[in-house]
Write a protein that holds these residues in place. Structure first.
Motif, PDB file in Angstrom:
ATOM      1  N   ARG A  14       0.854  -1.184   0.000  1.00  0.00           N
ATOM      2  CA  ARG A  14       0.000   0.000   0.000  1.00  0.00           C
ATOM      3  C   ARG A  14       0.895   1.240   0.000  1.00  0.00           C
ATOM      4  NH1 ARG A  14      -3.994   0.514   4.852  1.00  0.00           N
ATOM      5  NH2 ARG A  14      -2.118   1.159   5.949  1.00  0.00           N
ATOM      6  N   THR A  37       6.694  -2.506   4.890  1.00  0.00           N
ATOM      7  CA  THR A  37       5.332  -2.861   5.276  1.00  0.00           C
ATOM      8  C   THR A  37       4.965  -4.207   4.667  1.00  0.00           C
ATOM      9  OG1 THR A  37       4.463  -1.667   3.377  1.00  0.00           O
ATOM     10  CG2 THR A  37       4.575  -0.471   5.469  1.00  0.00           C
ATOM     11  N   ASP A  43      -1.373  -2.390   7.991  1.00  0.00           N
ATOM     12  CA  ASP A  43      -1.439  -1.610   9.223  1.00  0.00           C
ATOM     13  C   ASP A  43      -0.685  -2.259  10.379  1.00  0.00           C
ATOM     14  OD1 ASP A  43      -3.017   0.484   8.151  1.00  0.00           O
ATOM     15  OD2 ASP A  43      -4.775  -0.830   8.241  1.00  0.00           O
TER      16      ASP A  43
END
Length: 135
Positions: A14, A37, A43
Motif C-alpha cells: 500500500r 510494510t 497496518d
C-alpha cells in the motif's frame, strides 16, 4: 520515445503517499522507494530491526517487479536510505551480498537520512531495465 506507463500493482504494498509503484518508459522502469510494510497486513507494526526491515523491503521490491514481469535480476541501479547509517550499513551490505551474486550487483548509492515515512529504518528505490529494451 514512448509515453510513460504508470503501474499500480494489484496486491502490492500500500503506498504511503500519492505515487505509482513504478513508472516505465523506453525500457527503463523506475520503482518507487519501498517501505518495510507487509502488503497482506499494511497496518501491522513494521518488523523489528534493520535485518527484518531490509528483507521485507526487498520482498516488496520483488512483488512490484513481478507485477510488471520483471525480477531482481533486471535491476541496474538502487538507492538505499538508512535512518541510522553507521549502525545499519554493515547489516544492509550483508543482506545485499546474499541477495545479489558477485558480478551481478546493481549500481548503488546508500545515504543516511534523518527520517523516513512510517519511521522505517530503510527504504530502497531502484531502476530496472526490460531485457528486450533497445532491441
Amino acid at each position: 520515445m514512448t509515453d510513460p506507463l504508470f503501474h499500480m500493482i494489484a496486491g502490492g504494498p500500500r503506498p504511503v503517499a500519492p505515487f505509482s509503484h513504478a513508472v516505465e518508459t523506453d525500457g527503463l522502469v523506475f520503482v518507487t522507494g519501498q517501505m518495510p510494510t507487509d502488503p497482506e497486513a499494511p497496518d501491522a507494526p513494521l518488523p523489528e530491526g534493520i535485518k527484518a526491515q531490509t528483507h521485507r523491503v526487498i520482498e516488496n521490491l520483488r512483488i512490484v517487479l513481478a507485477g510488471i514481469g520483471l525480477s531482481l535480476e533486471h535491476i541496474v541501479m538502487a538507492r538505499i536510505y538508512l535512518t541510522d547509517f553507521y549502525r545499519d550499513y554493515d547489516a544492509l551490505n550483508a543482506i545485499w551480498m546474499e541477495t545479489f551474486p558477485e558480478g551481478r550487483r546493481p549500481a548503488r548509492t546508500t545515504v543516511g537520512v534523518n527520517g523516513l515515512a512510517l519511521h522505517a529504518l530503510v527504504e530502497i528505490d531502484l531502476v530496472a531495465r526490460r531485457p528486450d529494451a533497445g532491441n
